[in-house]
Design a protein around this motif. Structure first.
Motif, short mmCIF file in Angstrom:
data_model
loop_
_atom_site.label_atom_id
_atom_site.label_comp_id
_atom_site.label_asym_id
_atom_site.label_seq_id
_atom_site.Cartn_x
_atom_site.Cartn_y
_atom_site.Cartn_z
N PHE A 136 7.53 -9.09 38.70
CA PHE A 136 8.39 -8.78 39.85
C PHE A 136 8.43 -7.26 40.01
N ASP A 137 8.30 -6.80 41.24
CA ASP A 137 8.31 -5.37 41.51
C ASP A 137 9.76 -4.93 41.72
N ILE A 138 10.36 -4.40 40.67
CA ILE A 138 11.76 -3.98 40.72
C ILE A 138 11.79 -2.48 40.44
N ALA A 139 12.33 -1.72 41.38
CA ALA A 139 12.43 -0.27 41.21
C ALA A 139 13.25 0.05 39.95
N HIS A 140 12.92 1.14 39.32
CA HIS A 140 13.61 1.55 38.09
C HIS A 140 14.88 2.33 38.44
N ARG A 141 15.71 1.68 39.23
CA ARG A 141 17.03 2.20 39.56
C ARG A 141 18.03 1.10 39.24
N TYR A 142 19.13 1.48 38.67
CA TYR A 142 20.14 0.51 38.24
C TYR A 142 20.54 -0.43 39.37
N GLU A 143 20.75 0.12 40.57
CA GLU A 143 21.18 -0.70 41.70
C GLU A 143 20.12 -1.75 42.05
N ALA A 144 18.86 -1.35 42.01
CA ALA A 144 17.77 -2.28 42.33
C ALA A 144 17.66 -3.37 41.27
N GLU A 145 17.87 -3.01 40.01
CA GLU A 145 17.79 -3.98 38.92
C GLU A 145 18.90 -5.02 39.01
N VAL A 146 20.11 -4.55 39.27
CA VAL A 146 21.24 -5.47 39.42
C VAL A 146 21.02 -6.38 40.63
N ALA A 147 20.55 -5.79 41.73
CA ALA A 147 20.31 -6.58 42.95
C ALA A 147 19.26 -7.66 42.69
N ALA A 148 18.20 -7.33 41.97
CA ALA A 148 17.15 -8.31 41.69
C ALA A 148 17.70 -9.46 40.86
#
Length: 145
Positions: free
Chosen positions: A39-51
């Motif tokens: 899965f392409d998840i940006a290495h930003r906390y917000e993006a990780e939580v959103a995923a």
């Protein structure tokens, strides 16, 4: 996980409330596993939580026992990680003195290998130990080519 849309409910179920109220640090294993299988998840906390929430919310909407549904789905993903080149996989879980062994098979040639349970057996510790010993002997026995 299915690609179909899930209708967002008007009323919040206890399962959905629990998922939406999870502290972000409890979502860490979910996004790590998702990233591990591509899965392409940006290495930003917000993006990780959103995923992680994007993964869990449909499960909470569909299943009151969303934890079991998430375990099943994450287990399927784990099998794809561990055994990408084979059509077969297995999983064993221990709970309350009972060991549950599930064998999976796949006819999906893709990288995610859609594994489906083929057989599930429940064993007490003594029978699980006996089965393990039998498997080890069988694997150690030379086979005719």
């Amino acid at each position: 996980m299915s690609d179909c849309l899930v209708a967002y409910p008007k009323e919040m179920s206890p399962a959905l409330a629990e998922v939406l109220g999870m502290p972000p640090h409890r979502l860490y294993p979910v996004w790590q596993l998702m990233r591990g299988v591509g899965f392409d998840i940006a290495h930003r906390y917000e993006a990780e939580v959103a995923a992680a929430l994007h993964f869990l919310i449909p499960l909470a909407i569909r299943h009151e026992d969303w934890r079991s549904a998430a375990d099943d789905e994450l287990g399927r993903i784990r099998h794809a990680i561990r055994r990408p080149a084979t059509r077969y996989s297995a999983d064993a879980r221990y709970e309350g003195g009972v060991i549950t062994v599930t064998a999976y098979a796949s006819d999906d040639p893709g990288p995610m290998r859609e594994f489906r349970p083929v057989v599930t057996i429940e064993l007490d510790e003594a029978h699980a130990t006996e089965l393990l010993g039998t498997l080890m002997i069988a694997l150690d026995t030379p086979r005719a080519e």
